[in-house]
Design a protein around this motif. Sequence first.
Motif, PDB file in Angstrom:
ATOM      1  N   UNK A 188      18.528   6.452  13.449  1.00 32.93           N
ATOM      2  CA  UNK A 188      17.176   6.262  14.002  1.00 32.93           C
ATOM      3  C   UNK A 188      17.123   6.476  15.512  1.00 32.93           C
ATOM      4  N   UNK A 189      18.193   6.113  16.223  1.00 33.93           N
ATOM      5  CA  UNK A 189      18.212   6.370  17.669  1.00 33.93           C
ATOM      6  C   UNK A 189      18.184   7.868  17.948  1.00 33.93           C
ATOM      7  N   UNK A 190      18.989   8.619  17.231  1.00 33.40           N
ATOM      8  CA  UNK A 190      19.015  10.072  17.403  1.00 33.40           C
ATOM      9  C   UNK A 190      17.646  10.682  17.096  1.00 33.40           C
ATOM     10  N   UNK A 191      17.095  10.342  15.927  1.00 33.39           N
ATOM     11  CA  UNK A 191      15.840  10.962  15.496  1.00 33.39           C
ATOM     12  C   UNK A 191      14.713  10.656  16.477  1.00 33.39           C
ATOM     13  N   UNK A 192      14.591   9.399  16.865  1.00 34.54           N
ATOM     14  CA  UNK A 192      13.516   9.035  17.789  1.00 34.54           C
ATOM     15  C   UNK A 192      13.686   9.742  19.130  1.00 34.54           C
ATOM     16  N   UNK A 244      30.748  12.579   7.423  1.00 35.29           N
ATOM     17  CA  UNK A 244      29.952  13.403   8.322  1.00 35.29           C
ATOM     18  C   UNK A 244      30.137  12.930   9.746  1.00 35.29           C
ATOM     19  N   UNK A 245      30.516  13.837  10.647  1.00 37.10           N
ATOM     20  CA  UNK A 245      30.663  13.426  12.045  1.00 37.10           C
ATOM     21  C   UNK A 245      29.323  13.509  12.759  1.00 37.10           C
ATOM     22  N   UNK A 246      29.221  12.838  13.896  1.00 33.41           N
ATOM     23  CA  UNK A 246      27.943  12.729  14.596  1.00 33.41           C
ATOM     24  C   UNK A 246      27.476  14.062  15.153  1.00 33.41           C
ATOM     25  N   UNK A 247      28.403  14.946  15.504  1.00 35.06           N
ATOM     26  CA  UNK A 247      27.999  16.271  15.969  1.00 35.06           C
ATOM     27  C   UNK A 247      27.309  17.053  14.852  1.00 35.06           C
ATOM     28  N   UNK A 248      27.772  16.875  13.625  1.00 36.15           N
ATOM     29  CA  UNK A 248      27.124  17.527  12.485  1.00 36.15           C
ATOM     30  C   UNK A 248      25.733  16.969  12.258  1.00 36.15           C
ATOM     31  N   UNK A 249      25.577  15.657  12.412  1.00 37.29           N
ATOM     32  CA  UNK A 249      24.245  15.049  12.304  1.00 37.29           C
ATOM     33  C   UNK A 249      23.299  15.669  13.320  1.00 37.29           C
ATOM     34  N   UNK A 250      23.751  15.822  14.547  1.00 35.31           N
ATOM     35  CA  UNK A 250      22.909  16.410  15.590  1.00 35.31           C
ATOM     36  C   UNK A 250      22.579  17.869  15.281  1.00 35.31           C
ATOM     37  N   UNK A 251      23.535  18.605  14.749  1.00 41.05           N
ATOM     38  CA  UNK A 251      23.269  19.995  14.378  1.00 41.05           C
ATOM     39  C   UNK A 251      22.217  20.074  13.272  1.00 41.05           C
ATOM     40  N   UNK A 252      22.304  19.168  12.299  1.00 44.96           N
ATOM     41  CA  UNK A 252      21.289  19.129  11.238  1.00 44.96           C
ATOM     42  C   UNK A 252      19.917  18.809  11.818  1.00 44.96           C
ATOM     43  N   UNK A 253      19.874  17.876  12.762  1.00 47.53           N
ATOM     44  CA  UNK A 253      18.588  17.521  13.370  1.00 47.53           C
ATOM     45  C   UNK A 253      18.013  18.682  14.171  1.00 47.53           C
ATOM     46  N   UNK A 258      13.896  21.961  14.937  1.00 45.14           N
ATOM     47  CA  UNK A 258      13.727  23.166  15.750  1.00 45.14           C
ATOM     48  C   UNK A 258      13.842  22.894  17.239  1.00 45.14           C
ATOM     49  N   UNK A 259      14.479  21.801  17.614  1.00 44.10           N
ATOM     50  CA  UNK A 259      14.605  21.430  19.021  1.00 44.10           C
ATOM     51  C   UNK A 259      16.080  21.433  19.429  1.00 44.10           C
ATOM     52  N   UNK A 260      16.337  21.937  20.612  1.00 47.92           N
ATOM     53  CA  UNK A 260      17.697  21.953  21.124  1.00 47.92           C
ATOM     54  C   UNK A 260      18.098  20.536  21.553  1.00 47.92           C
ATOM     55  N   UNK A 261      19.323  20.167  21.219  1.00 48.11           N
ATOM     56  CA  UNK A 261      19.817  18.835  21.547  1.00 48.11           C
ATOM     57  C   UNK A 261      21.044  18.965  22.446  1.00 48.11           C
ATOM     58  N   UNK A 262      20.968  18.360  23.614  1.00 49.34           N
ATOM     59  CA  UNK A 262      22.092  18.319  24.548  1.00 49.34           C
ATOM     60  C   UNK A 262      22.492  16.857  24.731  1.00 49.34           C
ATOM     61  N   UNK A 263      23.420  16.375  23.917  1.00 51.01           N
ATOM     62  CA  UNK A 263      23.744  14.943  23.944  1.00 51.01           C
ATOM     63  C   UNK A 263      24.452  14.520  25.222  1.00 51.01           C
ATOM     64  N   UNK A 264      24.259  13.261  25.559  1.00 49.63           N
ATOM     65  CA  UNK A 264      24.967  12.636  26.669  1.00 49.63           C
ATOM     66  C   UNK A 264      26.073  11.762  26.082  1.00 49.63           C
ATOM     67  N   UNK A 295      23.003  14.384   2.876  1.00 43.79           N
ATOM     68  CA  UNK A 295      22.618  13.958   4.220  1.00 43.79           C
ATOM     69  C   UNK A 295      21.488  14.809   4.772  1.00 43.79           C
ATOM     70  N   UNK A 296      21.524  16.115   4.543  1.00 42.43           N
ATOM     71  CA  UNK A 296      20.460  16.980   5.064  1.00 42.43           C
ATOM     72  C   UNK A 296      19.101  16.576   4.505  1.00 42.43           C
ATOM     73  N   UNK A 297      19.043  16.244   3.221  1.00 38.37           N
ATOM     74  CA  UNK A 297      17.774  15.834   2.606  1.00 38.37           C
ATOM     75  C   UNK A 297      17.315  14.490   3.150  1.00 38.37           C
ATOM     76  N   UNK A 298      18.257  13.550   3.286  1.00 39.49           N
ATOM     77  CA  UNK A 298      17.900  12.238   3.819  1.00 39.49           C
ATOM     78  C   UNK A 298      17.432  12.322   5.258  1.00 39.49           C
ATOM     79  N   UNK A 299      18.087  13.152   6.054  1.00 39.12           N
ATOM     80  CA  UNK A 299      17.658  13.314   7.443  1.00 39.12           C
ATOM     81  C   UNK A 299      16.268  13.938   7.520  1.00 39.12           C
ATOM     82  N   UNK A 300      16.001  14.885   6.660  1.00 39.14           N
ATOM     83  CA  UNK A 300      14.676  15.514   6.673  1.00 39.14           C
ATOM     84  C   UNK A 300      13.588  14.490   6.345  1.00 39.14           C
ATOM     85  N   UNK A 301      13.832  13.649   5.351  1.00 39.03           N
ATOM     86  CA  UNK A 301      12.851  12.618   5.006  1.00 39.03           C
ATOM     87  C   UNK A 301      12.695  11.610   6.139  1.00 39.03           C
TER      88      UNK A 301
END
Length: 338
Positions: A188-192, A244-253, A258-264, A295-301
């Motif tokens: 939820x922190x990532x998505x928001x 699933x590693x967190x970098x993969x989660x960010x890539x899925x998001x 459709x937004x570029x993510x540059x994590x800190x 995970x991809x389906x759950x993240x999309x929902x």
Amino acid sequence: MRLLITGGAGFVGSNLVRVVLREVPNADVRVIDDFSTGLERNLAGIEAEIVRGSILDDWALTRAMAGRDAVVHLAALPSVPRSVADPVSSHAANATGTVNVLEAARRADVSHVVVASSSSVYGANPALPKNELTWTRPLSPYAASKLATEAYALAYQASYGLPTLAFRFFNIYGPGQRHDHAYAAVIPRFVHAVLTGEPVVVHGDGLQTRDFTYVETVCQVLLDAVTRSVCHDQPVNLAFGTRTDLRTVLAELEQITGRRIDPEFLPPRSGDVRHSQAENTCLRQLFPDVANTPVADGLRATVEWFQEWLSGPESRAARHLSTVQRAGERPYRVTTTQ
């Protein structure tokens, strides 16, 4: 079904309330929650009785337990970092609170109790996947308190004949999960952050892995457990062996939004484990019909829910859990305990 859900205003609890009311005709659902972490808006528009009180309050808990057939015990103070900052509160809510729930259930002749433990109990055990019969070594007060939760449930089953089932939850995520507190979970922190343009913060290098489990799937298993009164003499992993590693989660998001993510990247947090993955043979044996959600389906929902929730404060409660069919529009009943 006359069901009590402790912590029913929380993320998993409020999802479970809706799933039960949706799928069990004439279900009688009661919730006890002190709203210290759960939200009243999570229960908006449903028909369930709410006892406003803590599981540490014997009077409130006795009132909530009266006349129940089964209990799903979800009330807890979650979060590893929270427990590191305040271990006594975590112990009181999670360990002592569980004993209180089990004692109240025993006094009320409840026929079945399901409790929520955590994959964090494995802690320093490096084995992957995590098997329920391998050794545990908690790395945080939270993990220790959840190990006590499951141990007490199984002890009450052995000592008093109280039928119990202890699930070890693994990184549950999905619609309705809070992002807006210091101990929010990572998805939820990532998505928001992605949807609002805020910094996306990763503690560690992002290569740590988790067995992410979609909340709807978890609730279906919980409902099946109480419907069939499933018991077991060992804890049961409630996850599906994904890693699933967190970098993969960010890539899925990035793909979904459709937004570029540059994590800190920040230093790792105290008490966090590096990798987590479940062995799910026992789960499959006890619940052969359960189906995992990719995970991809759950993240999309989850993204879709957050987009709707962010579209306007006046519609947030009405749109809560938009991927789950609403069970009814009548207001809930509130019983206040003092």
